[in-house]
Scaffold this active site. Structure first.
Site, PDB file in Angstrom:
ATOM      1  N   LYS A  37     -14.729   0.963   2.969  1.00 45.95           N
ATOM      2  CA  LYS A  37     -14.064  -0.113   2.278  1.00 45.95           C
ATOM      3  C   LYS A  37     -14.951  -1.300   2.639  1.00 45.95           C
ATOM      4  CE  LYS A  37      -9.582   1.760   2.540  1.00 45.95           C
ATOM      5  NZ  LYS A  37      -8.301   2.360   3.272  1.00 45.95           N
ATOM      6  N   GLN A  45      -5.292   0.412   8.415  1.00 46.47           N
ATOM      7  CA  GLN A  45      -5.572   1.552   8.035  1.00 46.47           C
ATOM      8  C   GLN A  45      -4.581   2.875   8.786  1.00 46.47           C
ATOM      9  OE1 GLN A  45      -8.094   2.811   5.904  1.00 46.47           O
ATOM     10  NE2 GLN A  45      -7.134   4.773   5.814  1.00 46.47           N
ATOM     11  N   ASP A  76      -2.877  -3.968   0.311  1.00 49.57           N
ATOM     12  CA  ASP A  76      -2.636  -2.437   0.074  1.00 49.57           C
ATOM     13  C   ASP A  76      -1.502  -2.252  -0.718  1.00 49.57           C
ATOM     14  OD1 ASP A  76      -4.479  -0.712   1.094  1.00 49.57           O
ATOM     15  OD2 ASP A  76      -3.691  -0.755   3.298  1.00 49.57           O
TER      16      ASP A  76
END
Ligand code: NAD
Length: 293
Positions: free
Chosen positions: A52, A96, A119
């Site tokens: 990412k 994460q 997200d």
């Protein structure tokens, strides 16, 4: 049969994002900035977060990696999130997953400001998605929508069967494919581990989205002629045919299913490359305040 090239589409979109960042830079605007929080040093999470950060650099975004030890308390992680919520330079951030067992994923997700939740996991964004309001879409389903759109696959009135009901793939995918939008307007059936007659249901599908995480589960007898098959699964298996000693398999038995399909995504090179690109798309939207104006 058309093989959907996720790598090519992903590059195409990343080039479009780069061009936009160049314009922003030359006009003296604010460069999009994504932060990623990594707790502990799980190998797979390191790889995902690394990918990412690298993608951000490639398109010209700013990125910040916040590393916290696996022993960090839930409270300290929530404080860090509160700081990121207030940091005006950071447009969006992700935490994460998975997190260590002593930390609640739910509490963490609910502490993220929905305006920075690139997200798309916060209940506010999930609710807005369900209501067809502007929202950050979870990256993998958003990436799949991009593939359908860029290959101009017809969805209106089609039967779409989704295998898997996870919060990150199956469930949002079923909501998105049923929305009054394009891609969407499908008649959707969502299936899971307790579904009876899965084969029969799959045989009714014009579009089959497979996300159960079982290598080569979907065989040709589950698929009618002309189906669009989107294979989300990624399973790493040992292989004596590759240098690395392992290979990636999808949830679809590609060689026997592909000849029956109108479109199919391969593994690797299908859905996988789109996930990070969709996160970049969300970050660009966050920096332009497109979702929450
Ligand atoms: P998950 O384990 O959270 O969910 C799996 C779902 O499949 C569950 O809802 C379960 O009920 C259903 N299921 C299990 N066995 C079944 C069966 N026999 N019949 C019908 N349904 C069954 O998995 P997930 O996080 O949604 O991921 C699914 C797969 O997609 C995994 O292989 C994962 O690695 C992959 N994945 C890929 C990407 C990507 O970027 N390409 C992103 C996320 C997940």
């Amino acid at each position: 049969m058309t093989v959907i090239d996720g790598k090519k589409i992903s590059e195409e979109i990343q080039n479009e994002i780069s061009a936009e960042v160049k314009k922003i830079r030359s006009s003296g605007g604010k460069i999009p900035h994504l932060a990623a929080v990594l707790v502990g040093n799980d190998g797979a999470s390191e790889t995902y977060v690394g990918g990412k950060v690298k993608a951000c650099e490639k398109v010209g975004f700013k990125s910040t990696l916040v590393r916290l030890p696996g022993t960090v308390s839930e409270n300290d992680l929530l404080k860090k999130i509160a700081e990121l919520n207030c940091d005006n330079d950071i447009d969006g951030f992700i935490v994460q997953l998975p997190l260590p067992k002593h930390i609640s994923d739910r509490k963490v997700i609910e502490t993220i400001d929905p305006k920075k939740d690139v997200d798309g996991f916060h209940p506010v964004n999930v609710g807005r998605m369900a209501l067809n309001l502007p929202s950050y879409l979870p990256a993998t389903p958003y990436g799949i929508l991009q593939l359908i759109e860029r290959y101009k696959i017809e969805t209106t009135g089609k039967n779409c069967v989704v295998i898997g009901r996870s919060h990150i793939v199956g469930s949002p995918m079923s909501i998105l494919m049923a929305r009054n939008a394009y891609p969407g307007n499908c008649t959707v059936t969502i299936t899971h581990s307790k579904t009876k007659n899965l084969k029969e249901i799959c045989l009714s599908a014009d579009i089959l989205i497979v996300a159960l995480g079982k290598a080569e589960f979907l065989t040709a007898d589950y698929v009618k002629q002309g189906t669009v098959v989107i294979d989300v699964g990624i399973t790493r298996v040992k292989s004596d045919k590759t240098k690395s000693g392992w290979k990636l398999l999808g949830d679809v038995k590609y060689d026997e299913v592909a000849p029956k399909c109108s479109f199919i995504t391969p593994v690797p090179g299908g859905v996988g490359p789109m996930t990070i690109t969709a996160l970049l798309m969300n970050t660009l939207k966050a920096s332009k305040m497109e979702i929450y104006t």
